[in-house]
Design a protein around this motif. Structure first.
Motif, PDB file in Angstrom:
ATOM      1  N   SER A  13      27.476  43.547  41.758  1.00 35.34           N
ATOM      2  CA  SER A  13      27.256  42.454  42.713  1.00 35.34           C
ATOM      3  C   SER A  13      28.561  41.701  42.930  1.00 35.34           C
ATOM      4  O   SER A  13      29.436  41.704  42.070  1.00 35.34           O
ATOM      5  CB  SER A  13      26.213  41.492  42.164  1.00 35.34           C
ATOM      6  OG  SER A  13      25.025  42.173  41.858  1.00 35.34           O
ATOM      7  N   PRO A  14      28.698  41.033  44.081  1.00 29.15           N
ATOM      8  CA  PRO A  14      29.908  40.216  44.273  1.00 29.15           C
ATOM      9  C   PRO A  14      29.971  39.117  43.221  1.00 29.15           C
ATOM     10  O   PRO A  14      28.953  38.710  42.661  1.00 29.15           O
ATOM     11  CB  PRO A  14      29.712  39.613  45.666  1.00 29.15           C
ATOM     12  CG  PRO A  14      28.658  40.430  46.318  1.00 29.15           C
ATOM     13  CD  PRO A  14      27.798  40.980  45.218  1.00 29.15           C
ATOM     14  N   SER A  15      31.167  38.643  42.946  1.00 24.13           N
ATOM     15  CA  SER A  15      31.316  37.560  41.985  1.00 24.13           C
ATOM     16  C   SER A  15      31.808  36.331  42.711  1.00 24.13           C
ATOM     17  O   SER A  15      32.678  36.407  43.577  1.00 24.13           O
ATOM     18  CB  SER A  15      32.315  37.961  40.906  1.00 24.13           C
ATOM     19  OG  SER A  15      33.570  38.232  41.490  1.00 24.13           O
ATOM     20  N   GLY A  16      31.245  35.177  42.372  1.00 24.84           N
ATOM     21  CA  GLY A  16      31.745  33.937  42.940  1.00 24.84           C
ATOM     22  C   GLY A  16      31.328  33.710  44.374  1.00 24.84           C
ATOM     23  O   GLY A  16      30.513  34.428  44.936  1.00 24.84           O
ATOM     24  N   GLY A  17      31.909  32.696  44.970  1.00 23.19           N
ATOM     25  CA  GLY A  17      31.552  32.280  46.316  1.00 23.19           C
ATOM     26  C   GLY A  17      32.354  33.011  47.373  1.00 23.19           C
ATOM     27  O   GLY A  17      32.984  34.032  47.120  1.00 23.19           O
ATOM     28  N   ALA A  18      32.315  32.480  48.578  1.00 31.56           N
ATOM     29  CA  ALA A  18      32.967  33.116  49.719  1.00 31.56           C
ATOM     30  C   ALA A  18      33.877  32.110  50.422  1.00 31.56           C
ATOM     31  O   ALA A  18      33.526  30.945  50.577  1.00 31.56           O
ATOM     32  CB  ALA A  18      31.915  33.645  50.694  1.00 31.56           C
ATOM     33  N   ALA A  19      35.040  32.595  50.858  1.00 29.19           N
ATOM     34  CA  ALA A  19      36.008  31.727  51.553  1.00 29.19           C
ATOM     35  C   ALA A  19      35.686  31.728  53.037  1.00 29.19           C
ATOM     36  O   ALA A  19      36.268  32.477  53.823  1.00 29.19           O
ATOM     37  CB  ALA A  19      37.424  32.248  51.307  1.00 29.19           C
ATOM     38  N   THR A  20      34.746  30.873  53.423  1.00 33.77           N
ATOM     39  CA  THR A  20      34.246  30.922  54.796  1.00 33.77           C
ATOM     40  C   THR A  20      34.487  29.622  55.527  1.00 33.77           C
ATOM     41  O   THR A  20      33.556  28.988  56.041  1.00 33.77           O
ATOM     42  CB  THR A  20      32.741  31.228  54.782  1.00 33.77           C
ATOM     43  OG1 THR A  20      32.116  30.508  53.697  1.00 33.77           O
ATOM     44  CG2 THR A  20      32.482  32.702  54.583  1.00 33.77           C
ATOM     45  N   GLY A  21      35.736  29.195  55.568  1.00 35.73           N
ATOM     46  CA  GLY A  21      36.030  27.991  56.360  1.00 35.73           C
ATOM     47  C   GLY A  21      37.515  27.718  56.348  1.00 35.73           C
ATOM     48  O   GLY A  21      38.204  28.043  55.385  1.00 35.73           O
TER      49      GLY A  21
END
Lengths: 245, 206
Positions: free
Chosen positions: A201-209
């Motif tokens: 699974s992906p780890s951590g959050g997403a850089a979406t901004g």
């Protein structure tokens, strides 16, 4: 009219993050999921999801699939150190009999290492225990507390383990073929139907901004306001002195 | 004169301290990660399986996403994987949503993931209003096979990126067909150029 000016303290309303609520439970070492899609050649129209959560040498798995043939569906985690860690390719079908057997797929996904049974033993020896697997066009179950060898726990988290669900429906010549795993069974009972590589699974959050709309504080207004208040205090104090004198 | 200056000054300070409008933020800010159902016991004896009864669809890639309550109507989605560091890839186009292809497709069993930017350097991104989404709202995802997966929002939360509840968002915690919509939120760190939090909307297939 003279009025004394009291400067009320200004309270900033800062967004408060809620305190971290720790839960006293052991978190999983990692989780992985596989998209189960039809194995080449064998003509299944099924699809599904396999999810595995690893904690030390124990796994919990969930298996859900639909669009499968009627009948039992043996399901396993496969792994081989020298396998390709993928689902079979067309070139794995070697003997031109129009079907890709479990054995022909071994170079792709390796040997059975975990039998995803519903009860009892989960080792490779339960690989063909069809009465302990799911059955029918749709299967879905989850099971926990399954012990695996350490190298399997590692392989799952490294994207090297493959989930294979067996059991297809054949017509014509293929319907007469015998299983490569047990000649007492038809090939349709054990040939691989759908397959997927377990991917972490992906780890951590997403850089979406990029901040183009992020809240700002208007420094200009703050400065003006500060000057205004100071001036008010000044004239107020002056007025008070004048009043007293 | 004094009063006028004082009032004007106070008003300017208050207005100056008010944030200018930014992306809507959800009221819930949660940071506890849902633990997996994995037991801490290591008896070596596997528990019997539990049969499930979830509704789920076949695997078919998403081609459109519509969230009427917040004005999202996207006719394409890009494909996303993981970056080298294991984190989610994000769309290069701030106006496009993307789906995580190693996970379930929206409608399949498990947590499907759709990601979009909250803003670009210049203005709102496709998921600018995600923080305004509320429980009960509908999310429609049309798939390549012509079917539409309809989801109902259960919760919208905001998590600090440095305490991101990975298992809650990506793990197998609910045993049904679900959807996560992810964007950025919270404070923006102008030094790093990144938002501090992620906003995540959780929804289940109807």
């Amino acid at each position: 009219m003279r009025r004394s000016m009291r400067l009320a303290p200004l309270v900033l309303a800062l967004p408060l993050a809620l305190p971290f609520i720790g839960v006293g439970t052991a978190y999983a070492d990692g989780s992985a999921s596989a998209n189960l899609t039809p194995v080449v050649v064998n003509g299944s129209t099924g699809s599904g999801t396999a999810m595995v959560t690893v904690t030390g040498n124990t796994i919990e798995f969930t298996l859900a699939a639909s669009g499968l043939a009627a009948g039992p569906h043996a399901a396993h985690i496969h792994f081989g150190a020298s396998a390709r860690h993928e689902c079979p390719a067309l070139s794995d079908e070697k003997d031109s009999d129009g079907r890709l057997s479990t054995t022909e797929g071994a170079p792709a996904y390796g040997a059975v290492v975990v039998s995803l049974t519903k009860t009892g033993d989960t080792s490779p020896t339960s690989g063909l225990a069809v009465d302990r697997f799911g059955s029918g066009p749709s299967i879905q179950y989850m099971r926990g507390g399954v012990t695996v060898a350490p190298e399997i726990a590692t392989a799952i988290q490294k994207g090297q383990a493959v989930v294979v669900v067996h059991g297809v429906s054949y017509t014509g010549a293929r319907a007469q073929a015998k299983s490569d795993l047990n000649p007492a069974l038809p090939a349709s009972a054990t040939d691989p139907a759908i397959c997927g590589v377990l991917s972490a699974s992906p780890s951590g959050g997403a850089a979406t901004g990029a901040g183009g709309t992020a809240p700002t504080q208007n420094e200009g207004l703050l400065a003006l306001g500060g000057v205004g208040l100071l001036a008010a205090a000044g004239t107020g104090a002056f007025a008070a002195r004048r009043a007293r004198s | 004169m004094t009063v006028a200056l004082g009032v004007a000054g106070t008003a300017a300070v208050i207005v100056g301290l008010q944030p200018s409008a930014g992306p809507p933020q959800p009221p819930v800010s949660a940071s506890a990660s849902t633990p997996s159902p994995t037991s801490a016991l290591t008896s070596g004896r596997a528990r019997d399986a539990v049969g499930l009864s979830a509704k789920f669809l076949s695997r078919s890639r998403p081609v459109a996403i519509a969230i009427a309550s917040i004005g999202v109507d996207a006719k394409t989605l890009v494909t996303l994987g993981k970056q080298a560091d294991g984190s989610l890839q994000v769309p290069t186009d701030f106006g496009k949503a993307g789906w995580y292809t190693d996970g379930p497709a929206p409608g399949q069993f498990g947590p499907a993931v759709i990601v979009g930017h909250v803003d670009s350097a210049n203005g709102p991104g496709i998921f600018y209003k995600l923080g305004a989404l509320r429980p009960g709202a509908t999310v429609n995802v049309r798939r390549a096979d012509g079917s539409t997966a309809r989801f109902s929002v259960d919760m919208v939360a905001r998590y600090p990126k440095d305490r991101f509840p990975t298992n809650t968002v990506y793990g197998d915690t609910t045993q049904r067909a679900e959807l996560r919509l992810i964007t950025c939120g919270g404070g923006f760190d102008r030094k790093t150029g990144h938002y501090l939090d992620n906003v995540v909307a959780f929804a289940h297939l109807l």
